[in-house]
Motif scaffolding. Sequence first.
Motif, mmCIF file in Angstrom:
data_model
loop_
_atom_site.group_PDB
_atom_site.id
_atom_site.type_symbol
_atom_site.label_atom_id
_atom_site.label_comp_id
_atom_site.label_asym_id
_atom_site.label_seq_id
_atom_site.Cartn_x
_atom_site.Cartn_y
_atom_site.Cartn_z
ATOM 1 N N ASP A 84 4.966 -0.004 -12.550
ATOM 2 C CA ASP A 84 4.394 -1.539 -12.526
ATOM 3 C C ASP A 84 3.154 -1.726 -11.832
ATOM 4 N N PRO A 85 2.672 -0.750 -10.713
ATOM 5 C CA PRO A 85 1.525 -1.161 -10.082
ATOM 6 C C PRO A 85 0.165 -1.056 -11.323
ATOM 7 N N PHE A 86 0.544 0.203 -12.169
ATOM 8 C CA PHE A 86 -0.445 0.135 -13.289
ATOM 9 C C PHE A 86 -0.440 -1.317 -14.171
ATOM 10 N N ILE A 87 0.737 -1.713 -14.659
ATOM 11 C CA ILE A 87 0.769 -2.861 -15.483
ATOM 12 C C ILE A 87 0.226 -4.049 -14.637
ATOM 13 N N ASP A 88 0.492 -4.124 -13.438
ATOM 14 C CA ASP A 88 -0.005 -5.344 -12.575
ATOM 15 C C ASP A 88 -1.330 -5.108 -12.559
ATOM 16 N N ALA A 89 -2.174 -4.016 -12.603
ATOM 17 C CA ALA A 89 -3.447 -3.989 -12.374
ATOM 18 C C ALA A 89 -4.107 -4.145 -13.710
ATOM 19 N N ALA A 362 1.649 8.704 6.850
ATOM 20 C CA ALA A 362 1.958 9.223 5.511
ATOM 21 C C ALA A 362 1.320 7.812 4.241
ATOM 22 N N GLY A 363 1.665 6.710 4.567
ATOM 23 C CA GLY A 363 1.219 5.690 3.770
ATOM 24 C C GLY A 363 2.255 4.981 3.275
ATOM 25 N N SER A 364 2.211 4.178 2.305
ATOM 26 C CA SER A 364 3.257 3.128 1.859
ATOM 27 C C SER A 364 4.006 3.854 0.922
ATOM 28 N N GLY A 365 3.242 4.673 -0.067
ATOM 29 C CA GLY A 365 3.743 5.187 -1.334
ATOM 30 C C GLY A 365 4.496 4.038 -2.347
ATOM 31 N N HIS A 366 4.112 2.625 -2.085
ATOM 32 C CA HIS A 366 4.594 1.424 -3.048
ATOM 33 C C HIS A 366 4.321 2.160 -4.537
ATOM 34 N N GLY A 367 3.301 2.320 -4.795
ATOM 35 C CA GLY A 367 2.711 2.543 -5.922
ATOM 36 C C GLY A 367 3.127 4.108 -6.744
ATOM 37 N N LEU A 368 4.065 4.889 -5.844
ATOM 38 C CA LEU A 368 4.333 5.992 -6.230
ATOM 39 C C LEU A 368 5.777 6.306 -6.436
ATOM 40 N N GLY A 369 6.527 5.196 -6.608
ATOM 41 C CA GLY A 369 7.992 5.118 -6.952
ATOM 42 C C GLY A 369 8.927 4.786 -5.680
ATOM 43 N N PRO A 370 10.000 4.404 -6.169
ATOM 44 C CA PRO A 370 11.048 4.194 -4.821
ATOM 45 C C PRO A 370 11.201 5.420 -3.876
ATOM 46 N N GLN A 371 11.143 6.487 -4.020
ATOM 47 C CA GLN A 371 11.591 7.509 -3.356
ATOM 48 C C GLN A 371 10.442 7.560 -2.252
ATOM 49 N N TYR A 537 0.491 13.069 2.173
ATOM 50 C CA TYR A 537 -0.193 11.953 2.496
ATOM 51 C C TYR A 537 -0.191 11.155 1.211
ATOM 52 N N LEU A 538 0.287 9.872 1.300
ATOM 53 C CA LEU A 538 0.928 9.168 -0.083
ATOM 54 C C LEU A 538 -0.436 8.518 -0.285
ATOM 55 N N ASP A 539 -1.359 9.112 -1.254
ATOM 56 C CA ASP A 539 -2.854 8.539 -1.796
ATOM 57 C C ASP A 539 -2.455 7.672 -2.890
ATOM 58 N N GLU A 540 -2.218 6.527 -2.914
ATOM 59 C CA GLU A 540 -2.169 5.612 -4.004
ATOM 60 C C GLU A 540 -3.627 5.341 -4.821
ATOM 61 N N GLU A 541 -4.658 5.705 -4.308
ATOM 62 C CA GLU A 541 -5.779 5.605 -4.975
ATOM 63 C C GLU A 541 -5.939 6.809 -6.060
ATOM 64 N N ARG A 542 -5.440 7.927 -5.553
ATOM 65 C CA ARG A 542 -5.073 9.147 -6.536
ATOM 66 C C ARG A 542 -3.791 9.022 -7.446
ATOM 67 N N GLY A 543 -3.134 8.283 -6.990
ATOM 68 C CA GLY A 543 -1.772 8.175 -7.855
ATOM 69 C C GLY A 543 -0.937 9.205 -7.533
#
Length: 585
Positions: A84-89, A362-371, A537-543
């Motif tokens: 979803d985050p990829f499609i959104d962007a 750790a970060g939100s992890g939103h873009g890395l999946g529900p787990q 470290y949940l790094d959404e910039e690096r996916g």
Amino acid sequence: MSDSPEFSTMTQPMRTRMRLSDRLAVWRVGMTGPRVTGFVWEPFPELTGSEEQGQRLVAGELRLAGHSIALDGRMPWQIDAGPDPFIDALHGFAWLDDLAILPNAAGLATAQDWLGDWLSRYGRGGGPGWSLDLVARRQIAMIAHARFVTQAIAPEDRRRLLAALGRQGGFLQMRAPRAAHGLARFEVLAALVHSALSLAGMQGALKPALNALAQACAEDIEASGAIVSRNPAELLDVFTRLTGVAALLKQTGKPADPAIDTAIARIAPSLRSLRHADGGLVRMHGGGRGVAGQLDSALARSNLRPSRIKGLAMGYARLGGRRVSLIVDAAPPLLGPGSHTAHASTLAFELVSGREPVIVSAGSGHGLGPQWHRAGRASANHSTLSLLGYASARLARGATRADPALQDFVTGPRIVEVQQSEMKTAEAIALSHDGWRATHGLVHLRSLQLAHDGSLLRGEDGLAAMTAADRATLDRVQSRLSNDDRLRFAVRFHLHPDAVAKIDMGGTAVSIQLPNRETWVFRHVGDAVLSLAPSVYLDEERGRPRATKQIVLSAALSGYGSAVSWTLARPVGLLPAPGDDTQED
């Protein structure tokens, strides 16, 4: 980061399944919606994109929302699916910023090709990009870069662009009342204002959009400049949309809107207080560090030079100055409906030295999946105290099997007490929360004291049964444990992955070396066991999640209360060479 050209291992995102109500709205707009005949104003966009990212896009490397694929000669819209985050962007068109900033119009051909193919496939409605929030983002991006993408454009392509802008504008008008409170509402209304000020055929939308935006400011932005989610990155996005509207009103000679200007003036000091010494935002309650330069651009557009807030800013307290910053979550999390992005982070803190993050979340992890999204919300993934196996805020029983958007906190801290003080050589803050009072009869107490020069942080964390009722509750909990068991707790300090940590001084300390060779030393006093454990470290910039470490002080509750004391020091002899490594703010 994914380097596969397809996302065959990904779950088919909800974005690809267009809601029936949205589909019907698009059809109705196509029949009865506004007809855009041209531009009455083409704004001069602020070039805030990344040249590096733009060069990747031109070369066929599509890196969005932390995920990267090679196009191999294909159009982006030929990609079957993605998270979803990829499609959104992709369908939000923010990548136009990166193509527009390239010198000598080097990104023009790519921008026109991608836009033209999108118009052919999806311009009449349909596809994953016709949700309300994505239409709003895309409308703003298309209008902002109209001067760029229409250079030497064929008449037929210009006609299709205007038709799509009209369809999107009508869709936003029709669906705006359904926009959720928060960022989505501001994006939709900002897009309507941009449409009304820029597109011939939509001028009549201006007054209703401004009235609705004024109402949103009154309802969704508190007098202190806070929003209910307490998400710093979301607050920055709201601020960006509002300053963009204010700037466009000024450019087009329209009178300023008092409600918008008031909201901007309220938010600006909060954002300055939520920004670390390195320029990044505190990463809690679903937010990330923010896009580089976004806050500076928005502040410049607002013509404000706000000071930081004295006391709490959106429930966060800040210690330190330009060289070292410490930001602590000093308010209860959102509970109940809409809290699916809230974190069990009460009393957690982050610390940044110069441009180097030291203690992190750790970060939100939103873009890395529900787990990962769920893991990022847990107390154990923040730099605070937690009872082992029991977060300070909890989901309903069985909620982990539900959609992440339905995983709300149902219980957690309701009273957080804060006392800040200024001493001759340091700033101090004493805090407490009652997140375990109902279940265990325990209150978490935390005190932090940061030297004015940022070289020494002293802390103490404890659990205590404060009242007779608390002690009775704790007795009942303890009675259910076996003779050899005691309630155990841990105080965690998550380290940034770029920091190199090792046990030192015969096991009594942890030394932390930063990339600039600055060194910090962590020590503790008391019966707790010191260890260095794996973390993430949940790094959404690096996916992807990045491996890192955490300092852990483990202890067992003794009687009706226990405490551990600790220090984090930056010895003067271990400082980096003199130089300006601070963030101008």
